[in-house]
Design an enzyme around this catalytic site. Structure first.
Site, PDB file in Angstrom:
ATOM      1  CE  LYS A  59      -3.718  -2.735   2.085  1.00  0.00           C
ATOM      2  NZ  LYS A  59      -4.843  -2.849   2.715  1.00  0.00           N
TER       3      LYS A  59
ATOM      4  CG  HIS B 266      -6.935  -3.029  -2.852  1.00  0.00           C
ATOM      5  ND1 HIS B 266      -7.479  -2.229  -1.756  1.00  0.00           N
ATOM      6  CD2 HIS B 266      -6.132  -3.711  -2.294  1.00  0.00           C
ATOM      7  CE1 HIS B 266      -7.137  -2.562  -0.600  1.00  0.00           C
ATOM      8  NE2 HIS B 266      -6.415  -3.740  -0.747  1.00  0.00           N
TER       9      HIS B 266
ATOM     10  CD  GLU C 187      -6.908  -0.047   0.964  1.00  0.00           C
ATOM     11  OE1 GLU C 187      -5.742   0.005   0.545  1.00  0.00           O
ATOM     12  OE2 GLU C 187      -6.830  -0.835   1.971  1.00  0.00           O
TER      13      GLU C 187
HETATM   14  P1  13P Z   1      -4.852  -6.349   5.721  1.00  0.00           P
HETATM   15  O1  13P Z   1      -3.956  -7.626   5.463  1.00  0.00           O
HETATM   16  O2  13P Z   1      -3.877  -5.218   6.104  1.00  0.00           O
HETATM   17  O3  13P Z   1      -5.889  -6.481   6.246  1.00  0.00           O
HETATM   18  O4  13P Z   1      -4.894  -5.737   4.172  1.00  0.00           O
HETATM   19  C1  13P Z   1      -5.405  -6.501   3.363  1.00  0.00           C
HETATM   20  C2  13P Z   1      -5.309  -5.911   1.902  1.00  0.00           C
HETATM   21  O5  13P Z   1      -5.934  -4.981   1.629  1.00  0.00           O
HETATM   22  C3  13P Z   1      -4.257  -6.434   0.910  1.00  0.00           C
HETATM   23  O6  13P Z   1      -4.529  -6.003  -0.341  1.00  0.00           O
END
Ligand code: 13P
Length: 252
Positions: free
Chosen positions: A12, A95, A97
């Site tokens: 990220k 994704h 997000e």
């Molecule tokens: P987490 O493993 O921090 O929950 O994030 C998952 C994710 O969005 C991977 O793309």
């Protein structure tokens, strides 16, 4: 049909280039277990540096996004050719997000996916329902829409050209993982849909990763599920020790 497990780290918008380099080196220092693949998706500024470290290690470099055009007036976007130049062979697309914070629609995500395929970059198409959608029993209809619209017009010859990641939004970064049974149920449903969208043989080859609070304590049970072919890991991929434990999951 055996699918090679893929353990993927999505960093990220974390790590400076210096931190990314150090993390990649620590992960690459330990040889991959036989019959498994690992992947790292650093932020765009760190792609070249991490790509240099991963060269010849067998660990795949991925970007966290991709544009459908190779160049042009697309401020802030990532050209497939520039990604290729950095050594990336996979790209995370859609994704949650991107969908939630940056309002990416299924049709925009579809453009990205078709662009990646055109340039020979393997898309990891992310899908997932929100808590409200799950509680109102809409999980499967939402996932079906995300898959059908995201994959519209996609032409693939083998399942190796595409990866799916099921990431329930309520499980991302919350510490609340889907149970292994919940993940298996959704993954099996997605594979049936993929058989309808492509064909049964291709659907058997496509890897479906689970993502959402994957960690060293739950990876073994998740990977024991028939249709869970790997993991897309956020937080636990930011520490070499925990991500290495995930790569080295134990077969139950
Ligand atoms: P987490 O493993 O921090 O929950 O994030 C998952 C994710 O969005 C991977 O793309």
């Amino acid at each position: 049909m055996e699918r090679t497990p893929l353990l993927a780290g999505n960093w990220k918008m974390f790590t400076t280039v210096a931190e990314a380099t150090e993390l990649a080196r620590a992960i690459a220092a330990k040889p991959l277990p036989a019959g498994r693949q690992a992947m790292l998706a650093p932020s765009a500024p760190a792609l070249h540096a991490v790509g240099n470290i991963l060269r010849d290690t067998g660990i795949i470099l991925a970007s966290q996004n991709i544009c459908w055009e190779e160049k042009g007036a697309f401020t802030g976007e990532l050209s497939p050719l520039m990604l290729e130049e950095a050594g990336a062979t996979m790209a995370i697309i859609g994704h949650s997000e991107r969908r939630q914070i940056f309002a990416e629609s299924n049709s925009l995500i579809n453009k990205r996916l078709l662009g990646a395929l055109k340039f020979g970059i393997t898309p990891i198409l992310c899908i997932g329902e929100t808590l409200t959608e799950r509680e109102s029993n809409d999980t499967k209809s939402i996932l079906e829409k995300q898959l059908r619209q995201g994959l519209a017009g996609a032409k693939i010859k083998t399942g190796n050209q595409l990866t799916i990641a099921y990431e329930p939004v309520w499980a991302i970064g919350t510490g609340q993982t889907a149970s292994a049974a919940q993940a298996q149920d959704v993954h099996a449903f997605c594979r049936l849909l993929l058989a309808d969208i492509f064909d049964k043989a291709i659907a058997q080859q496509i890897r479906i990763l689970y993502g959402g609070s994957v960690n060293p304590a739950n990876i073994d049970e998740l990977m024991a599920q028939t249709d869970v072919d790997g993991a897309l890991v956020g937080g636990a991929a930011l520490k070499a020790e925990s991500f290495l434990r995930i790569i080295h999951f134990e077969t139950l």
